[in-house]
Design a protein around this motif. Structure first.
Motif, PDB file in Angstrom:
ATOM      1  N   ALA A 423      51.429  24.434  -2.448  1.00 40.67           N
ATOM      2  CA  ALA A 423      52.662  23.770  -2.003  1.00 40.67           C
ATOM      3  C   ALA A 423      53.829  24.328  -2.805  1.00 40.67           C
ATOM      4  CB  ALA A 423      52.565  22.260  -2.164  1.00 40.67           C
ATOM      5  N   VAL A 424      55.066  24.023  -2.307  1.00 48.32           N
ATOM      6  CA  VAL A 424      56.291  24.367  -3.027  1.00 48.32           C
ATOM      7  C   VAL A 424      56.895  23.078  -3.544  1.00 48.32           C
ATOM      8  CG1 VAL A 424      58.533  25.492  -2.936  1.00 48.32           C
ATOM      9  CG2 VAL A 424      56.663  26.365  -1.535  1.00 48.32           C
ATOM     10  N   TYR A 425      57.190  23.045  -4.831  1.00 45.44           N
ATOM     11  CA  TYR A 425      57.745  21.856  -5.461  1.00 45.44           C
ATOM     12  C   TYR A 425      59.198  22.141  -5.827  1.00 45.44           C
ATOM     13  CZ  TYR A 425      52.983  20.106  -5.752  1.00 45.44           C
ATOM     14  OH  TYR A 425      51.734  19.666  -5.433  1.00 45.44           O
ATOM     15  N   GLN A 426      60.053  21.083  -5.619  1.00 48.92           N
ATOM     16  CA  GLN A 426      61.470  21.187  -5.949  1.00 48.92           C
ATOM     17  C   GLN A 426      61.799  20.246  -7.092  1.00 48.92           C
ATOM     18  OE1 GLN A 426      60.647  20.584  -2.463  1.00 48.92           O
ATOM     19  NE2 GLN A 426      60.578  22.827  -2.225  1.00 48.92           N
ATOM     20  N   CYS A 427      62.496  20.796  -8.088  1.00 49.11           N
ATOM     21  CA  CYS A 427      63.005  19.973  -9.182  1.00 49.11           C
ATOM     22  C   CYS A 427      64.508  19.853  -8.992  1.00 49.11           C
ATOM     23  CB  CYS A 427      62.667  20.611 -10.525  1.00 49.11           C
ATOM     24  SG  CYS A 427      63.400  19.746 -11.944  1.00 49.11           S
ATOM     25  N   ASN A 428      64.988  18.632  -8.806  1.00 49.17           N
ATOM     26  CA  ASN A 428      66.424  18.377  -8.596  1.00 49.17           C
ATOM     27  C   ASN A 428      66.925  17.576  -9.782  1.00 49.17           C
ATOM     28  OD1 ASN A 428      68.979  17.547  -7.733  1.00 49.17           O
ATOM     29  ND2 ASN A 428      68.337  17.588  -5.576  1.00 49.17           N
ATOM     30  N   THR A 429      67.884  18.132 -10.523  1.00 50.14           N
ATOM     31  CA  THR A 429      68.455  17.442 -11.687  1.00 50.14           C
ATOM     32  C   THR A 429      69.957  17.343 -11.497  1.00 50.14           C
ATOM     33  OG1 THR A 429      68.738  17.542 -14.088  1.00 50.14           O
ATOM     34  CG2 THR A 429      68.551  19.652 -12.941  1.00 50.14           C
ATOM     35  N   SER A 430      70.549  16.181 -11.831  1.00 50.25           N
ATOM     36  CA  SER A 430      71.974  15.967 -11.547  1.00 50.25           C
ATOM     37  C   SER A 430      72.572  14.980 -12.538  1.00 50.25           C
ATOM     38  CB  SER A 430      72.158  15.461 -10.111  1.00 50.25           C
ATOM     39  OG  SER A 430      71.495  14.214  -9.955  1.00 50.25           O
ATOM     40  N   ASN A 431      73.899  15.104 -12.688  1.00 49.93           N
ATOM     41  CA  ASN A 431      74.724  14.080 -13.344  1.00 49.93           C
ATOM     42  C   ASN A 431      76.053  14.035 -12.604  1.00 49.93           C
ATOM     43  OD1 ASN A 431      76.214  16.227 -14.285  1.00 49.93           O
ATOM     44  ND2 ASN A 431      75.570  16.043 -16.418  1.00 49.93           N
ATOM     45  N   GLU A 432      77.014  13.352 -13.163  1.00 49.86           N
ATOM     46  CA  GLU A 432      78.272  13.138 -12.440  1.00 49.86           C
ATOM     47  C   GLU A 432      79.059  14.432 -12.228  1.00 49.86           C
ATOM     48  OE1 GLU A 432      81.479  11.426 -15.138  1.00 49.86           O
ATOM     49  OE2 GLU A 432      79.625  10.838 -16.204  1.00 49.86           O
ATOM     50  N   PHE A 433      78.695  15.489 -12.930  1.00 47.93           N
ATOM     51  CA  PHE A 433      79.466  16.740 -12.811  1.00 47.93           C
ATOM     52  C   PHE A 433      78.769  17.797 -11.955  1.00 47.93           C
ATOM     53  CE2 PHE A 433      80.663  14.933 -16.984  1.00 47.93           C
ATOM     54  CZ  PHE A 433      81.986  14.662 -16.699  1.00 47.93           C
ATOM     55  N   GLY A 434      77.562  17.498 -11.421  1.00 51.69           N
ATOM     56  CA  GLY A 434      76.918  18.471 -10.560  1.00 51.69           C
ATOM     57  C   GLY A 434      75.422  18.302 -10.518  1.00 51.69           C
ATOM     58  N   TYR A 435      74.749  19.247  -9.890  1.00 51.17           N
ATOM     59  CA  TYR A 435      73.293  19.195  -9.759  1.00 51.17           C
ATOM     60  C   TYR A 435      72.742  20.621  -9.782  1.00 51.17           C
ATOM     61  CZ  TYR A 435      73.284  20.998  -4.977  1.00 51.17           C
ATOM     62  OH  TYR A 435      73.394  21.812  -3.891  1.00 51.17           O
ATOM     63  N   LEU A 436      71.429  20.687 -10.031  1.00 52.42           N
ATOM     64  CA  LEU A 436      70.681  21.937  -9.959  1.00 52.42           C
ATOM     65  C   LEU A 436      69.412  21.689  -9.163  1.00 52.42           C
ATOM     66  CD1 LEU A 436      70.877  23.271 -13.646  1.00 52.42           C
ATOM     67  CD2 LEU A 436      72.096  24.178 -11.660  1.00 52.42           C
ATOM     68  N   LEU A 437      69.025  22.672  -8.359  1.00 56.57           N
ATOM     69  CA  LEU A 437      67.811  22.582  -7.568  1.00 56.57           C
ATOM     70  C   LEU A 437      67.012  23.850  -7.805  1.00 56.57           C
ATOM     71  CD1 LEU A 437      66.074  21.208  -5.357  1.00 56.57           C
ATOM     72  CD2 LEU A 437      67.401  22.505  -3.675  1.00 56.57           C
ATOM     73  N   ALA A 438      65.715  23.683  -8.143  1.00 58.36           N
ATOM     74  CA  ALA A 438      64.845  24.850  -8.371  1.00 58.36           C
ATOM     75  C   ALA A 438      63.564  24.664  -7.593  1.00 58.36           C
ATOM     76  CB  ALA A 438      64.542  25.007  -9.852  1.00 58.36           C
ATOM     77  N   ASN A 439      63.095  25.765  -6.923  1.00 57.37           N
ATOM     78  CA  ASN A 439      61.824  25.784  -6.216  1.00 57.37           C
ATOM     79  C   ASN A 439      60.786  26.498  -7.067  1.00 57.37           C
ATOM     80  OD1 ASN A 439      62.313  24.914  -3.169  1.00 57.37           O
ATOM     81  ND2 ASN A 439      64.078  26.144  -3.778  1.00 57.37           N
ATOM     82  N   ALA A 440      59.576  25.976  -7.094  1.00 54.63           N
ATOM     83  CA  ALA A 440      58.455  26.652  -7.742  1.00 54.63           C
ATOM     84  C   ALA A 440      57.199  26.310  -6.965  1.00 54.63           C
ATOM     85  CB  ALA A 440      58.319  26.215  -9.190  1.00 54.63           C
ATOM     86  N   PHE A 441      56.396  27.326  -6.636  1.00 52.78           N
ATOM     87  CA  PHE A 441      55.213  27.044  -5.843  1.00 52.78           C
ATOM     88  C   PHE A 441      53.977  27.026  -6.732  1.00 52.78           C
ATOM     89  CE2 PHE A 441      55.583  31.739  -5.187  1.00 52.78           C
ATOM     90  CZ  PHE A 441      54.382  32.123  -5.763  1.00 52.78           C
ATOM     91  N   VAL A 442      52.976  26.289  -6.240  1.00 51.41           N
ATOM     92  CA  VAL A 442      51.625  26.307  -6.793  1.00 51.41           C
ATOM     93  C   VAL A 442      50.742  26.933  -5.732  1.00 51.41           C
ATOM     94  CG1 VAL A 442      49.700  24.957  -7.632  1.00 51.41           C
ATOM     95  CG2 VAL A 442      52.026  24.300  -8.252  1.00 51.41           C
ATOM     96  N   ASN A 443      50.191  28.112  -6.060  1.00 52.03           N
ATOM     97  CA  ASN A 443      49.392  28.857  -5.100  1.00 52.03           C
ATOM     98  C   ASN A 443      47.948  28.883  -5.613  1.00 52.03           C
ATOM     99  OD1 ASN A 443      48.743  30.349  -2.892  1.00 52.03           O
ATOM    100  ND2 ASN A 443      49.723  32.255  -3.577  1.00 52.03           N
ATOM    101  N   VAL A 444      47.051  28.257  -4.880  1.00 48.33           N
ATOM    102  CA  VAL A 444      45.649  28.184  -5.271  1.00 48.33           C
ATOM    103  C   VAL A 444      44.920  29.334  -4.575  1.00 48.33           C
ATOM    104  CG1 VAL A 444      43.573  26.787  -5.330  1.00 48.33           C
ATOM    105  CG2 VAL A 444      45.828  25.695  -5.537  1.00 48.33           C
ATOM    106  N   LEU A 445      44.460  30.305  -5.394  1.00 50.57           N
ATOM    107  CA  LEU A 445      43.815  31.510  -4.869  1.00 50.57           C
ATOM    108  C   LEU A 445      42.465  31.703  -5.518  1.00 50.57           C
ATOM    109  CD1 LEU A 445      46.804  34.050  -4.916  1.00 50.57           C
ATOM    110  CD2 LEU A 445      45.861  32.877  -2.922  1.00 50.57           C
ATOM    111  N   ALA A 446      41.534  32.254  -4.771  1.00 51.96           N
ATOM    112  CA  ALA A 446      40.236  32.667  -5.300  1.00 51.96           C
ATOM    113  C   ALA A 446      40.076  34.135  -4.957  1.00 51.96           C
ATOM    114  CB  ALA A 446      39.117  31.827  -4.701  1.00 51.96           C
TER     115      ALA A 446
END
Length: 1177
Positions: A423-446
């Protein structure tokens, strides 16, 4: 207990490996072959900025691009709801991407304003973009307003407000006049950050009616202008007169406001204020003050120094700007305004807030089934930002529950992951002056291990350098890497080897023994893979002969050498630098394989030259400095001290020696009184001194200058010193080179070398000339002369000895008494010749003349010697010869006389004036001698056994001829001389015929004439007797060995053969080839054959054949043919002409043509009759 410890240890190692893997394995390696079979969740690769202001004149392009396996699909939301692109014909999505292109032609851009977000999705997850806020740029018009003229008292402050309309983005403000020229600004008049124009105090020149504020809107590239503002600046009296009618003649303004006053702040107001700035932004603090005189603004920070590299002052120091603000920039900033009337300050308290920023962003995580991992999201900000997590764009609390996932505030912990949980996970962090959004995936491979490093790759390295052997791998679980070297079974480990986390093997100090084949083995639970690489350890590149420090003169040449040793398998490249930059593009710089040559060096060529020898693996460098050596600069600052009557001390400051030490200084002077413009050397001092004690002469107006001398040459002269004049004095020396000698028989010329102006020592220089005869008690006679260097005493006796003195005298006295010199008055010609003159003839070419010395009284001067004049009594020879003998000689020999001749001679004495009378002429005869060689010798009338020798009598008979002697002898083919025959001939003979000589023999002849004194030198001649002619012996004829008889025999034989052949042919009744060729070619030269019957015509010995009888051999040894070359001799030459069995003649004409073609290249050897015969065999 032990099992628990082992379990903890195993978990710790696993976590460490996992964290290391998360740090290094950010994403699947971009190997195309590897990517073909590996699934990957989407990753956003490009998106538009969060705040997107669009130009209403252009299409709106909202970027959204992503990658993944399979390739993701894209969808959009607008203002939080799904944006159906297919329903809006104005919106188009780019193929293969999520980028939107919105066509706003015919539409208002406001219709598409809003918050957009892109989602990229495939079967393994979904990634989302930032919230992209689209707003249309705006450039509203200025509101209509009426601006009244502003009347201001001179000296007061003034603010002209701009107040532009609010635009998006905000406009750029500037002030101009009606001519679109920027209004001048300075510390008194300046524009504030809000666009208003501030006057700290106004002046009369500020009066104008075109103060115009302009606002430029950058996105639309439009400019709006405010209505012009009129400002009138009046002094107090003008304002009172203007307003008196309205205010009952009372004063409207007093004198005080416009007078000088201490500063006050216009912006900001009060004693303190505050400002807030975001971390990373630019802090702008502004202080504008009024006052008279105009205040000066200064800044400082109360709690520390201003950051040096990030602080700038603008707007005449009224604006303080700090870029890239950090939390450390918070604090109190003090601005101070000061003038001559006082100072005032304002404190601005700055607080620094921060929109969210990343301390650590979440990284993509690749896990194998059953592995554990952590996604971390660590932001910061002020105030502290909040964190929320989403999975595939859906808040994680609304996502399906996953027992292997545990969400904490800033991280998600995965344990024992299962296939299909990518899956792809999003971390959203914010305060009164703005926000940041970052995507990071977890890839399960064999995946089993794969080695990504190219097989059999060769790693060349330099001895003693590090060697890094790559083993890039991919696998899930992460493969374990081990290394082996060919021939060794053990794993490479220890102090010499280091294996990095990415699998690279490092050999810290590679040696030649480390060269060879290396194998890396990648292994995980799903399999094993190995790869081979090769290490080649090379010799290092070293500069053996480094360039050396050079000092060269201007326009000289310089050579820098740079000789290198390198590994033979590496190709070196030489590069030269000057002062760490490229060499000048100048043809004077010539780079060879191992050297750099600079021709005609100039000042600009000075510097450091570096030789860089590069190979593909290493390099070596060496540098040398080039210094230009030039003539020194002239000395400066000449100063005279210790001024004395006859001396002075001169000092100076040396100029630059220009890299060549000064060897000496030359002090020169100019005598302004006597020789202005002429400089003389006075003295020299060593180059280490800068002072000189100068001895001076009287009565000179001195000016000094100094020149420096080094190895290169002389400097330019220094500027002249001040003038210094010495007092006059009596002369200290008399004239030199005094001489006394007459140039006429009754005078005495007294000459001397005049004193220089420096030697005169004073004005009125004269010379006192004195003389007297040496013999007897004669008194001195004298005369004073000036401006001359000689004096002539007339009426003297001839050649009488005198004493002479010349003394220098000026207006201040006389020089010391000079020494007398001696000389003679003028000479006259000798009065008599030598006496007792006689001659003694010694042989036919030598005679001796004798005489008695001349009476000294008759010489009338200094006797220099005697001259003997003699000549041969021959009407054809009138030239006299003269021999000169010394004054002590009484005889002389006359050599080189002509034998058997009559000579006349006389003797004369001579002195410095000339020659005296000659002695009476006397004659003598020389005896006979041997004659000269005969005038000519030639050979005539040769025959088979005789010839005639003719000659001319000798030009120099040297006596009575008694006869001639003729000798001759033969010379054989080896140049050996035969017996010598001699013939005596009478004197009246000039020819002689010799008989019984051998034919074809070379002879040498010798002829000389005789007198009673003997035989004279002989003349010689050589000749060769050949048949009936004689040719010079130098021309050797190879055909003189009986060839003529053989040739005649061959010709006769050929004629006989031809006649027989013709007879046989006629008897057979057929035609033979000769006739056929005649018919075919009709050669006009082949006419002996008759046209009617094809037979030969009658043979006759006509002129065509006469050359055979009377042929001659030319000088080059070849046989010459007469007019016709159609003879049977031609047919007889060559090897091709022969008879057939029937007697026909083959090749007769072809052979002739070939011979004619090659005739110009014939050998100098005559044709041999033997060869002619052999050609028919």
């Amino acid at each position: 207990m032990e099992s628990i410890l082992q379990c903890v240890l195993h978990v710790s190692i696993t976590v460490l490996l996992l964290l290391g893997h998360m740090i290094t394995a950010l994403e699947v390696p971009l190997d195309p072959k590897l990517l073909e079979g590996l699934p990957q969740p989407p990753t956003i690769t490009h998106q538009s900025p969060k705040d997107y202001i669009v130009d209403p004149r252009e299409n709106i392009v909202v970027h959204c691009e992503a990658k993944g396996k399979p390739h993701p699909s894209f969808s959009w939301t607008r203002n939080g709801t799904h944006f159906d692109i297919d329903k809006d014909p104005k919106v188009m999505k780019k193929a293969g991407a999520g980028t939107l292109v919105i066509d706003i032609s015919g539409e208002k851009a406001e219709a598409y304003e809003g918050v957009y977000q892109c989602t990229a999705r495939n079967e393994h997850g979904a990634a989302v973009s930032n919230n992209i806020v689209i707003r249309q740029s705006r450039s509203p018009l200025w509101a209509k307003e009426r601006i009244e003229p502003i009347v201001a008292q001179e000296g007061v402050s003034l603010v002209l407000q701009c107040r532009p309309p609010a635009g998006l983005p905000p406009p750029i403000i500037f002030w101009m006049d009606n001519n679109f020229l920027r209004l001048p600004q300075n510390s008194r008049v300046s524009q504030a950050l809000n666009g208003d124009l501030y006057f700290s105090n106004v002046r009369a020149e500020d009066t104008r009616s075109d103060y115009i504020c302009y606002a430029r809107f950058p996105h639309t590239q439009t400019i709006q202008q405010k209505q012009p503002i009129t400002v009138r600046v009046l002094n107090v009296d003008a304002i009172n007169e203007t307003m008196a009618a309205f205010l009952n003649d009372t004063d409207f303004f007093s004198d005080s406001p416009s007078g000088e006053r201490r500063p006050t702040f216009l912006v900001p107001s009060g004693a303190s204020s505050s400002a807030m700035v975001l971390r990373g932004d630019v802090l702008q603090l502004e202080c504008i003050a009024e006052g008279l005189p105009t205040p000066e603004i200064s800044w400082r920070k109360d709690s520390g120094d201003l950051p040096m590299n990030r602080t700038t002052l603008h707007n005449f120091q009224k604006t303080l700007m700090i870029s890239d603000v950090t939390e450390a920039d918070a604090g109190d900033y003090r601005c101070m305004a000061s003038n001559s009337q006082g100072a005032v300050y304002h404190i601005i308290t700055v607080t620094v807030k921060a929109a969210p920023y990343w301390i650590r962003t979440p990284k993509n995580l690749i896990l194998a089934p059953k592995e554990n991992g952590v996604l971390s999201c660590l932001p910061s900000g002020n105030p502290k930002p909040t964190i929320s997590w989403s999975m595939n764009g859906i808040p994680i609390e609304n996502s399906p529950r996953d027992p292997s996932r545990k969400v904490e505030e800033d991280s998600i912990i995965f344990s024992d992951v299962q296939p299909g949980s990518s899956a792809v996970y999003q971390c959203n962090t914010s305060n009164e002056f703005g926000y940041l959004l970052a995507n990071a995936f977890v890839n399960v491979l064999a995946e089993p291990p794969r080695v990504l490093t190219r097989p059999n790759k060769v790693y060349p390295v330099i001895t003693n350098g590090p060697a890094l052997l790559d083993c890039a791998t991919f696998g899930s679980p992460i493969p374990k890497i081990t290394w082996f070297k060919e021939g060794q079974n053990s794993v490479l480990d220890g102090d010499d080897y280091e294996q990095h986390k990415n699998g690279t093997l490092e050999i810290h100090t590679a040696q030649k023994a480390d060269s060879g084949k290396y194998t890396c083995v990648a292994m995980n639970s799903l399999g094993k893979k190995e790869n081979h690489v090769y290490l080649e350890v090379k010799e290092p590149t070293r500069i053996l002969k480094q360039p050396e420090y050079k000092v060269v003169q201007r326009n000289g040449n310089v050579l820098f050498e740079c000789k290198v040793k390198h590994d033979p398998s590496l190709i070196p490249t030489m590069t030269w630098l000057k002062n760490d930059g490229e060499l000048p593009d100048d043809e004077r710089f010539v780079v060879d394989m191992d050297s750099l040559t600079i021709y005609n060096v100039t000042e600009g060529d000075e510097g450091t030259y570096t030789c860089i020898m590069n190979t593909t693996l290493d390099q070596d460098t060496a540098s040398a400095k080039l210094t230009l050596m030039d003539q020194p600069d002239p000395p400066t600052d000449l100063e005279m001290t210790e001024l004395q009557a006859r001396s002075v001390q001169l000092t100076w400051v040396p100029g630059s020696d220009n890299n060549s030490p000064i060897q000496r200084f030359i002090i020169q002077y100019e005598d302004v009184l006597h020789q202005q413009g002429v400089w003389h050397n006075l003295t020299e001092v060593p180059g280490t001194k800068t002072t000189a004690h100068l001895e001076l002469s009287p009565y000179v107006l001195y000016t000094f200058r100094v020149l420096a001398v080094n190895e290169v040459g002389f400097s330019q002269p220094s500027y002249p010193s001040a003038r210094y004049q010495t007092e006059p004095a009596v002369p200290e020396e008399n004239p030199s080179e005094v001489d006394a000698a007459g140039n006429e028989h009754d005078n005495l010329v007294i000459s001397w070398k005049a004193l220089t102006s420096l030697q005169s020592n004073g004005p009125g220089l004269q010379y006192k000339v004195s003389w007297r005869q040496t013999d007897g008690d004669k008194d001195w006679e004298s005369v004073s002369v000036a401006n001359v260097s000689k004096y002539v005493v007339s009426g003297t006796p001839t050649y009488v000895k005198y004493e002479v003195k010349v003394q220098a005298v000026n207006d201040y006295g006389s020089a010391p008494e000079p020494n007398a010199i001696r000389g003679f008055s003028g000479e006259d010609l000798p009065m008599a010749p030598p006496e007792a003159v006689q001659v003694l003839v010694e042989n036919s070419t030598l005679a001796e003349v004798q005489w008695d010395p001349i009476n000294p009284q008759m010489v009338r001067g200094w006797l220099k010697g005697y001259k003997v004049y003699y000549w041969k009594e021959d009407p054809q020879i009138e030239e006299q010869k003269v021999l000169t003998f010394g004054r002590n000689k009484t005889q002389g020999k006359l050599a080189g006389l002509q034998p058997y001749s009559l000579y006349t001679f006389n003797v004369r004495a001579f002195n410095g004036k000339g020659e005296g009378p000659p002695s009476p002429n006397q004659q003598f005869n020389t005896p006979e001698g041997v004659p000269g060689p005969p005038a000519s010798l030639r050979i005539t009338n040769p025959s088979l056994d005789s010839l005639t020798v003719e000659w001319g009598p000798p030009v120099e008979l040297n006596g009575q001829l008694t006869g001639y002697t003729l000798r001759y002898q033969p010379i054989n083919s080896t140049n050996e001389l035969g017996p010598l025959e001699e013939v005596s001939l009478p004197a009246n003979k000039t020819s002689c015929t010799l008989h019984s000589l051998k034919y074809s023999t070379r002879y040498k002849f010798y002829l000389n004439a005789n007198t009673v004194k003997g035989a004279g030198p002989a003349v010689t001649e050589e000749t060769v007797i050949i048949m009936d002619e004689v040719i010079p012996s130098q021309q050797v004829d190879i055909a003189t060995q009986g060839w003529f008889i053989g040739l005649m025999c061959a010709i006769a034989l050929l004629i006989l053969v031809l006649l027989i052949a013709c007879f046989i042919k006629r008897n057979k009744g057929g035609k033979y080839p000769v006739k056929e060729k005649e018919d075919a070619h009709a050669d006009p030269e082949i006419q002996p054959m008759k046209d009617d019957d094809g037979t030969f015509g009658e043979y006759s010995d006509t002129e065509d054949h006469k050359p055979l009888k009377g042929s001659r051999t030319p000088s080059n040894g070849t046989v010459k043919k007469d007019d016709s070359d159609d003879s049977l001799v031609d047919y007889g030459e060559g090897g091709e002409g022969q008879f057939n069995e029937d007697g026909s003649f083959i090749g007769q004409y072809s052979g002739k043509k070939e011979r004619d073609t090659a005739e110009g290249n014939e050998s100098s050897e005559a044709p041999s009759p033997v060869n002619a015969m052999n050609s028919f065999v």
